[in-house]
Design an enzyme around this catalytic site. Structure first.
Site, PDB file in Angstrom:
ATOM      1  N   HIS A 195       4.517  -1.402  13.286  1.00 54.67           N
ATOM      2  CA  HIS A 195       3.999  -0.363  12.395  1.00 54.67           C
ATOM      3  C   HIS A 195       4.501   0.972  12.902  1.00 54.67           C
ATOM      4  O   HIS A 195       4.550   1.205  14.110  1.00 54.67           O
ATOM      5  CB  HIS A 195       2.468  -0.366  12.416  1.00 54.67           C
ATOM      6  CG  HIS A 195       1.886   0.881  11.816  1.00 54.67           C
ATOM      7  ND1 HIS A 195       1.714   1.028  10.456  1.00 54.67           N
ATOM      8  CD2 HIS A 195       1.485   2.067  12.374  1.00 54.67           C
ATOM      9  CE1 HIS A 195       1.205   2.234  10.209  1.00 54.67           C
ATOM     10  NE2 HIS A 195       1.059   2.882  11.355  1.00 54.67           N
ATOM     11  N   ARG A 210      11.007   5.454  12.000  1.00 50.51           N
ATOM     12  CA  ARG A 210      10.962   4.677  10.749  1.00 50.51           C
ATOM     13  C   ARG A 210      12.351   4.179  10.358  1.00 50.51           C
ATOM     14  O   ARG A 210      12.511   3.096   9.801  1.00 50.51           O
ATOM     15  CB  ARG A 210      10.307   5.477   9.617  1.00 50.51           C
ATOM     16  CG  ARG A 210       8.773   5.401   9.707  1.00 50.51           C
ATOM     17  CD  ARG A 210       8.057   5.775   8.448  1.00 50.51           C
ATOM     18  NE  ARG A 210       8.130   4.841   7.347  1.00 50.51           N
ATOM     19  CZ  ARG A 210       7.174   3.957   7.010  1.00 50.51           C
ATOM     20  NH1 ARG A 210       6.066   3.864   7.715  1.00 50.51           N
ATOM     21  NH2 ARG A 210       7.312   3.186   5.970  1.00 50.51           N
TER      22      ARG A 210
END
Ligand code: UDP
Ligand code: MG
Length: 169
Positions: A125, A91
């Site tokens: 994603h 992330r």
């Protein structure tokens, strides 16, 4: 902590030929890829993937986005990365959801954009926590498509369920 995380290279990432760049950036993490495949995304899969955003005004648009309707690229690349702190590492490299707010050197900061209709096209994603990662990995992959045992499995015999096989030449 050893973790698994689902990464999707979204249709804009594929259309912009970013697969190599994104995989190279993610390889900096030294995490292991334990599953990978190309997927044609059905409406059902897209809606289940983003079910936590069902009440948002942009829900319809992100379903079309994930299905490739906005990019004429009806596919995504799905991968499972595994290793120490996999979620935070992936992330962090991906950057913030809004590509305009993402750090300029992050993947989303480098390659993302906001469309005129307001959708964040942010090229990939990454699952945001362990619970989401488990739910998403089980949604996108069958146990035998992952080369390590991530979650408990059971044996199931599917009766009368036709499968596609290679035909003889
Ligand atoms: N999204 C958007 N506008 C928003 C919030 C989200 O277009 O205001 C899109 C964006 O593509 C994002 C996806 O919906 O990646 C899922 O949103 P989420 O909040 O789960 O962000 P992520 O976990 O992808 O950073
Ligand atoms: Mg999310």
């Amino acid at each position: 902590m050893e973790q698994a995380v689902l990464v999707l290279i979204k249709p804009d990432g594929l259309k912009k030929s970013l697969t190599g760049n994104i995989l190279t950036r993610l390889s900096e993490t030294k995490l292991e890829i334990v599953a990978a495949k190309m997927v044609r995304v059905s409406k059902e899969l897209a809606e289940e993937h983003y079910r936590h955003l069902k009440d948002k005004p942009f829900f319809g648009e992100i379903i079309k986005y994930l299905q490739g309707d906005l990019h004429d690229r009806k596919k995504v690349m799905a991968l499972v990365y595994w290793g120490k702190d996999a979620i935070t590492k992936c992330r962090t490299l991906a950057g913030a959801t809004n590509p305009e707010e993402a750090e300029a050197t992050s993947i989303r900061g480098s390659y993302g954009r906001i469309t005129t209709s307001g959708v964040y096209e942010n090229v990939l994603h990454v699952s945001s926590d362990d619970t989401e990662a488990e739910r998403e990995i089980k949604l996108w992959f069958k146990p035998e498509e992952i080369i390590v045992d991530l979650y408990a499995t059971k044996s199931a015999v599917l009766k009368d369920s036709p499968v596609k096989a290679w035909a003889e030449k």
